[in-house]
Design a protein around this motif. Structure first.
Motif, mmCIF file in Angstrom:
data_model
loop_
_atom_site.group_PDB
_atom_site.id
_atom_site.type_symbol
_atom_site.label_atom_id
_atom_site.label_comp_id
_atom_site.label_asym_id
_atom_site.label_seq_id
_atom_site.Cartn_x
_atom_site.Cartn_y
_atom_site.Cartn_z
ATOM 1 N N ALA B 58 143.876 180.906 118.114
ATOM 2 C CA ALA B 58 142.552 181.349 117.679
ATOM 3 C C ALA B 58 141.566 181.306 118.845
ATOM 4 O O ALA B 58 140.726 182.193 119.001
ATOM 5 C CB ALA B 58 142.069 180.468 116.536
ATOM 6 N N GLU B 61 142.342 184.150 121.171
ATOM 7 C CA GLU B 61 141.919 185.396 120.521
ATOM 8 C C GLU B 61 140.406 185.572 120.677
ATOM 9 O O GLU B 61 139.929 186.675 120.984
ATOM 10 C CB GLU B 61 142.300 185.323 119.053
ATOM 11 N N LEU B 62 139.672 184.492 120.468
ATOM 12 C CA LEU B 62 138.213 184.564 120.581
ATOM 13 C C LEU B 62 137.799 184.906 122.020
ATOM 14 O O LEU B 62 136.907 185.732 122.240
ATOM 15 C CB LEU B 62 137.590 183.223 120.141
ATOM 16 N N PHE B 64 139.525 186.483 124.203
ATOM 17 C CA PHE B 64 139.897 187.874 124.490
ATOM 18 C C PHE B 64 138.911 188.840 123.823
ATOM 19 O O PHE B 64 138.470 189.811 124.435
ATOM 20 C CB PHE B 64 141.325 188.133 124.010
ATOM 21 N N ASP B 65 138.562 188.542 122.573
ATOM 22 C CA ASP B 65 137.604 189.394 121.859
ATOM 23 C C ASP B 65 136.255 189.402 122.583
ATOM 24 O O ASP B 65 135.571 190.418 122.635
ATOM 25 C CB ASP B 65 137.422 188.900 120.417
ATOM 26 N N ARG B 67 135.793 188.832 125.861
ATOM 27 C CA ARG B 67 135.916 189.546 127.141
ATOM 28 C C ARG B 67 136.015 191.056 126.934
ATOM 29 O O ARG B 67 135.632 191.820 127.800
ATOM 30 C CB ARG B 67 137.137 189.036 127.912
ATOM 31 N N LYS B 70 134.212 192.682 121.847
ATOM 32 C CA LYS B 70 134.218 192.811 120.388
ATOM 33 C C LYS B 70 133.293 191.806 119.737
ATOM 34 O O LYS B 70 132.906 191.944 118.582
ATOM 35 C CB LYS B 70 135.644 192.575 119.851
ATOM 36 N N ILE B 71 132.997 190.785 120.475
ATOM 37 C CA ILE B 71 132.135 189.741 119.933
ATOM 38 C C ILE B 71 131.054 189.428 120.963
ATOM 39 O O ILE B 71 131.349 189.327 122.162
ATOM 40 C CB ILE B 71 132.999 188.517 119.541
ATOM 41 N N GLY B 72 129.814 189.332 120.493
ATOM 42 C CA GLY B 72 128.683 189.102 121.388
ATOM 43 C C GLY B 72 128.610 187.650 121.831
ATOM 44 O O GLY B 72 129.295 186.777 121.287
ATOM 45 N N GLU B 74 126.277 185.543 121.429
ATOM 46 C CA GLU B 74 125.734 184.641 120.396
ATOM 47 C C GLU B 74 126.838 184.199 119.420
ATOM 48 O O GLU B 74 127.000 183.007 119.146
ATOM 49 C CB GLU B 74 124.640 185.392 119.630
ATOM 50 N N ASP B 75 127.597 185.186 118.949
ATOM 51 C CA ASP B 75 128.698 184.864 118.020
ATOM 52 C C ASP B 75 129.743 183.995 118.711
ATOM 53 O O ASP B 75 130.286 183.064 118.118
ATOM 54 C CB ASP B 75 129.374 186.149 117.527
ATOM 55 N N GLN B 79 131.035 180.181 117.672
ATOM 56 C CA GLN B 79 132.419 179.985 117.180
ATOM 57 C C GLN B 79 133.284 179.141 118.109
ATOM 58 O O GLN B 79 134.236 178.499 117.670
ATOM 59 C CB GLN B 79 133.101 181.352 116.984
ATOM 60 N N LEU B 83 136.162 175.910 117.183
ATOM 61 C CA LEU B 83 137.567 176.232 117.480
ATOM 62 C C LEU B 83 138.138 175.271 118.512
ATOM 63 O O LEU B 83 139.278 174.825 118.401
ATOM 64 C CB LEU B 83 137.696 177.671 117.988
#
Lengths: 651, 147
Positions: B58, B61-62, B64-65, B67, B70-72, B74-75, B79, B83
């Motif tokens: 997880a 994945e975060l 990678f998302d 980089r 897919k995720i800003g 702030e998010d 998160q 994790l």
């Protein structure tokens, strides 16, 4: 040699019954030697079924008409490949192929997992043996391919439409798919029976599921191409109940392949996955029931036979077994976590699943409705193309859109702002594409326009994903090799996009015309002009060929011939369509000649122009490529799994 | 031909019977005829490894998302902490369980394998950053009951 085949089948049945009973007793009473013995019985069942299959194959190749089956499905004029393809051209032979693939798959899956999943395989053996017992029983007691007779001089021959290279490959592909779905089902049942409902059964059967799904998907495309070039009605998919019978388990398996990713990562959807894997398997058996029972009229179905009721009973019993198991193990199938956000990758998978299952169930209803109406009211009703097309558009177009959005959403949760930012480029490409399409006249069909623009959207998101991923990892090969499943999946998505474009292009933007022609008369359509030059007839071995020769000018120049063959043995006609492909435009000029009369020189022609139809066949190869990337063994993952249980003693 | 078929049929049946009976012929009297299912300890160990893999997976994945955009930021910031913390909990649970087993003089557990491959960074366990408190005792999974 029929005796040997018969004896080998009886031995298979005995071994499978032993593997079922002995394996169950071993699993319940925890007895090691009995479990190994039952497993060996499954392996041996494959061996004896292979012997039975070899006997039949040799009889087919040697035209041994003392076998009733060989005489009923071949004749002396058949070449060896077509004689061999009669193995699955008839009811009994195809059932034998089913048993051969089942025992072969089962033996291999159990052998490969006997160490890593030793607690599960103890239960998998009796489940697989149970399925195998049913097929072996039907082959021994109800529909034997080894019945004999006094050999006639020649056989009845293979139906002309089956004498096509696609028919050599299409049925075995479908069987590899149908039967392959028994493996994840058996492991899922094994996981529930043993109480080990963690993700190991999914990891162990992931490639089996992918392979079965690939065979089923590719097999359907081969069948569609066969229908297109051989059946000669101008289409490739008629929503025939037997065609639907192959599509339904494929849709259920597609849903399963997506939802297992959620279970692997988040420990969610355990019950749902069990339901899906059972649904895919039951639908594959139900499809076999439809094909063999004679309850539906289809060019694909076998003649009405007594085995239909056996299959129906098996579907009911195995469905109750699956349902009972899931209910029994509900407490073990509780989700470990909850859905954190409706805007997350796992939620996107869930929406995708709902759409896929909804499409699958509406197709199932379309198949069942005429049967139920016939049973209850005694009326013959049919569900036509508009029903299926409506639901294909209703569920298929949102699925296409979701295929683009899903990969762009992060796991757990994402904000609208981040999503909007990610969607900016693909969105811009889509809008530009939509405007261009309207400018070029694609607005004449709204579903077609939507399908094209959604396809552009999905392709742009795939490109974006690959570009960003490559930038993040520094190399495309490293990106793909580190997560073959994801990027193989994207290649499969690209294949689905090609399929969607091909279907939309050929159905929404295609044109057709019909005309009665005599020599010198012409018909024009979509930039082509076809002039009837002559009608000729000639005799070839086993058939009389009648052809209308048409000179074509316009998008392509040359001669195209179309007509029919009247076979001598079996005495059946076969329509031979005229087909010319323009690969630059992926377009087909398709000519159907009816009532071709060489005496009066009159022919009724139907000419179709099918834009982009060839993308459907290209999609098949891209689909296989993506599937192979996704299921290619990952040495690191395998090492990891082996290391985990290295000290464990194999049973 | 029929005689040949009978001979071959008998040979097939005999071969199958021999293979099926082989476990009993090889070990007429087995010292231990119980199925070799994973012990409760092994099952617990596998469970802990699965939890560790899921937590590290997880995290990767975060990363990678993030980089790949897919995720800003702030998010990502909101998160990454939880994790990392759950990954640390999973890693500590593994260490703790191994220590407990060593203290009980239980034979070696399987060696700790490499976490699953994925995109992005090599699979190094992420340290728990300072702003995040250490996990509560309650967060650490309880050891499995002894056999």
């Amino acid at each position: 040699m029929a005796d040997l085949g018969r004896a080998a089948l009886v031995v298979s049945l005995g071994l499978l019954v032993y593997a079922l009973v002995g394996g169950s007793v071993a699993a319940v009473t925890n007895r090691r030697r009995l479990a190994i013995s039952a497993r060996n019985a499954l392996f041996c069942a494959f061996g004896s079924t292979a012997i039975a299959s070899t006997v039949l194959a040799v009889a087919l190749i040697r035209h041994d008409f003392s076998f009733t089956y060989v005489a009923a499905h071949t004749n002396r004029t058949l070449s060896t490949p077509y004689a061999l393809s009669a193995f699955w051209g008839g009811q009994e032979g195809s059932l034998l192929l089913w048993l051969l693939v089942l025992t072969g798959y089962g033996a291999l899956a159990v052998a490969l997992n006997r160490t890593l999943l030793r607690d599960l395989t103890v239960w998998v053996v009796p489940v697989l043996a149970g399925i195998g017992t049913f097929f072996a029983f039907v082959l021994v007691a109800v529909a034997s391919p080894f019945d004999t007779q006094t050999a006639p001089l020649d056989g009845a021959g293979l139906t002309p439409s089956l004498q096509n290279p696609y028919m050599v490959a299409h049925p075995p592909m479908l069987y590899l798919g149908y039967v392959g779905l028994a493996i994840p089902f058996a492991f899922a049942a094994g996981a529930m029976l043993s109480g080990r409902t963690d993700e190991r059964w999914i990891v162990a059967t992931r490639r089996w599921t992918l392979a079965a799904w690939m065979f089923l998907g590719f097999g359907q495309l081969l069948g569609a191409h066969w229908a297109y070039v051989e059946v000669g009605w101008g289409g490739y998919y008629a929503w025939d109940p037997v065609e639907n019978a192959a599509l339904m388990p494929w849709l259920a398996a597609t849903a399963f392949l997506h939802s297992v990713m959620v279970q692997e990562r988040k420990g969610m959807l355990k019950v749902w996955n069990m339901v899906l894997v059972a649904l895919a398997f039951e639908l594959s058996i139900f499809g076999t029931f439809l094909t063999r029972s004679g309850v539906v009229n289809s060019i694909h179905s076998f003649a009405k036979s007594p085995i239909g009721s056996w299959f129906l009973a098996f579907v009911v019993i195995s469905s109750l077994f699956s349902l009972g198991l899931i209910m029994w193990r509900l407490p073990l199938l509780k989700a470990r976590t909850k859905l954190e956000s409706a805007l997350s990758r796992e939620a996107a998978f869930l929406y995708n699943n709902l759409l896929l299952v909804a499409l699958c169930l509406t197709i199932l209803w379309g198949v069942l409705f005429p049967i139920i109406t016939q049973l209850v009211k005694g009326e013959t009703r049919t569900i036509g193309r508009p029903y299926y097309d409506f639901f294909l558009r209703t569920f298929g177009l949102p699925l296409l859109l979701l295929m683009g959005i899903g990969p762009l959403i992060a796991w757990r949760k994402t904000s609208f702002r981040a999503l909007a930012k990610t969607l900016a480029w693909p969105g811009a490409v889509t809008v530009a594409c939509g405007i261009a399409l309207i400018a070029f006249g694609a607005g004449s069909s709204h579903p077609g326009l939507i399908a094209y623009t959604f396809s552009a959207f999905v392709l742009s998101t795939i490109v974006l994903e690959v570009v960003r991923g490559t930038r993040a990892t520094g190399s495309l090969t490293a990106l793909i090799s580190r997560n073959r499943r994801r990027y193989g999946g994207y290649v499969v998505h690209a294949a689905i996009v090609l399929l969607a474009i091909g279907i939309a292009g050929s159905s929404a933007y295609g044109s057709s015309t019909e005309r009665r022609l005599t020599p010198g008369q012409s018909v024009s359509i979509a930039g082509y002009t076809l002039t009837l030059r002559d009608i000729v007839q000639r005799q070839v071995p086993n058939a009389t060929e009648t052809r209308a020769l048409l000179d074509v000018k316009g998008g392509w120049s040359g001669t195209i011939s179309s007509g029919d063959n009247q076979y001598i043995n079996p005495p059946e006609p076969s329509r031979e369509v005229g087909l010319k492909t323009n690969w630059l435009r992926a377009e087909d000029l398709y000519v159907i000649a009816d009532s071709v009369n060489p005496k009066t020189k009159v022919v009724y022609v139907k000419v179709l122009v099918k834009p982009l139809v060839n993308l459907i066949w290209v999609a098949g190869f891209v689909f296989v490529l993506g599937s192979l990337i996704a299921l290619w063994p990952d040495a690191r993952e395998q090492r990891r799994l082996v290391t985990r249980l290295a000290p464990a003693r194999a049973t | 031909m029929t005689i040949l078929a009978i001979v071959l049929g008998v040979a097939v049946a005999a071969g199958a019977v021999l293979l099926v009976a082989w476990p009993f012929l090889r070990e007429p009297v087995a010292a231990d005829d119980r199925l070799d299912a994973p012990t409760a300890r092994e099952a617990r160990w596998l469970e802990l490894l699965d939890e560790r893999d899921r937590a590290l997976g997880a995290l990767k994945e975060l990363e990678f998302d993030h980089r790949t955009g897919k995720i800003g930021d702030e998010d990502y910031g909101s998160q990454i902490g939880p994790l990392r913390r759950s990954a640390a909990v999973a890693l500590r649970a593994i260490d703790r369980y191994r220590d407990e087993m060593t203290a009980l003089d239980v034979p070696d557990l399987p060696s700790e394998p490499v976490p699953p491959p994925d995109e992005g960074t090599p699979p190094t366990p992420a340290p728990v950053p300072e702003p995040y408190p250490p996990p509560d005792e309650a967060d650490i999974p309880a050891p499995a009951p002894q056999e």
